[in-house]
Design a protein around this motif. Sequence first.
Motif, PDB file in Angstrom:
ATOM      1  N   VAL A  80      68.403   2.507 -35.897  1.00  0.00           N
ATOM      2  CA  VAL A  80      67.822   2.582 -37.239  1.00  0.00           C
ATOM      3  C   VAL A  80      68.097   1.293 -38.002  1.00  0.00           C
ATOM      4  N   TRP A  81      69.268   0.723 -37.806  1.00  0.00           N
ATOM      5  CA  TRP A  81      69.600  -0.549 -38.459  1.00  0.00           C
ATOM      6  C   TRP A  81      68.609  -1.631 -38.057  1.00  0.00           C
ATOM      7  N   GLN A  82      68.223  -1.652 -36.793  1.00  0.00           N
ATOM      8  CA  GLN A  82      67.248  -2.644 -36.330  1.00  0.00           C
ATOM      9  C   GLN A  82      65.912  -2.479 -37.041  1.00  0.00           C
ATOM     10  N   LEU A  83      65.479  -1.239 -37.219  1.00  0.00           N
ATOM     11  CA  LEU A  83      64.229  -0.997 -37.924  1.00  0.00           C
ATOM     12  C   LEU A  83      64.321  -1.492 -39.369  1.00  0.00           C
ATOM     13  N   ARG A  84      65.425  -1.182 -40.021  1.00  0.00           N
ATOM     14  CA  ARG A  84      65.611  -1.625 -41.414  1.00  0.00           C
ATOM     15  C   ARG A  84      65.679  -3.152 -41.499  1.00  0.00           C
ATOM     16  N   GLN A  85      66.376  -3.752 -40.559  1.00  0.00           N
ATOM     17  CA  GLN A  85      66.526  -5.203 -40.561  1.00  0.00           C
ATOM     18  C   GLN A  85      65.176  -5.884 -40.412  1.00  0.00           C
TER      19      GLN A  85
END
Length: 400
Positions: free
Chosen positions: A359-364
């Motif tokens: 999910v962090w990758q998507l937000r980033q």
Amino acid sequence: MVENTNVVVVGGGYAGVMAANRLTRRHGVAVTLINPRPAFVERIRLHQLVGGSDDAVMDYQEILAGGVGLVVDTVTRIDATGRRVTLASGGTLDYDYLIYAVGSGSADPGVPGAAEHAYPIATLEEARRLRPVVDAAPASTAVTVVGAGPTGLETASELAELGRKVTIVCGEVLGPYLHPRARRSVAGRLTKLGVTVIEGPGARVAGVTADAVQLGDGRELSSGLTIWTAGFGVPDLAARSGLSTDALGRLLTDETLTSVDDARVVAAGDSAAPSNLPVRMSCQSAVQLGPQAAETVLSRLAGEPPAAFDVGFFGECISLGRRAGIIQYARRDDTATGLFFHGGRPIAMMKEAVCRSTVWQLRQEARRPGSRNLWFKDRQRQELRRAEAGEAPTVTSRPA
């Protein structure tokens, strides 16, 4: 006045979201994401939804770039010639480029009685349908999980840890991806959880009834609740739209992820079959393919030749209940090695960190489009392509 280039992304899973976010790095590109649900599904948490420890959804506002328009609807047809998609609601949307990221779901079991009596969990709707059935079933109910891949292992462990009486039917081998030593470790954990493992040549399901699972060798297992996790299929949208697909229905593309039929259609994720040599269906590949599909579109808009995609794997990270797990490392070509870590709480925490990092990758990517560029490159893919095409392998000479 410069007109916008309209890019439609069909499918709002891991690949679709990454692609949509990456497209916003270029001014003058209007991005529309079409998805049948109003919320993003953390598919890697669906077994937790079944077990009651997570709802497996999050708001798209948390992971989509501000410039991406979200249309909650289903695409029923792609008109590649007219560059238009038809929606289930009756409307249409025109596009200049389309990214095909419809993902995957449950495959047709092809086993008598499975469609009527077994519960698949490959989609949010399927997992939500199963959740109240699990809650309503008496604690003494015999639960059978069919399939011993990551989803099957995680589902069986999740339910066994809750005190359920679980049997897992493997087909032939428990955790077929795993290294033999890692497989033995997983078997030991399942034994501690009280899970009965059925494996071997006769451990293939031949039929399912309301209260039993029938095996190919004639055995019959009592099963008050049967959960089906064996195999994935893809939507038939590409085939129905007249686009070329592989035998499973994935969109056939070249190595730039471009459809072999139309340079304005690019694919990513589980529904793509580059060079008819698709990579493993997984979140791990989707977050790599999504941005690269977008880069193919952006390269064409810039008048540059798109690059061939790069993707590779680090292995598998599998939870075995909420308090244990295993991390199986692999070569970049997705072949498991003898290196793995297993154990209790520390490994379970690492697995949770992997889920959160996705999910962090998507937000980033939403906040800083273009920031996700660390690919686990599979250097063997080109040689595999040559072998499939009947070409001579590349020879690297050594100095005398």
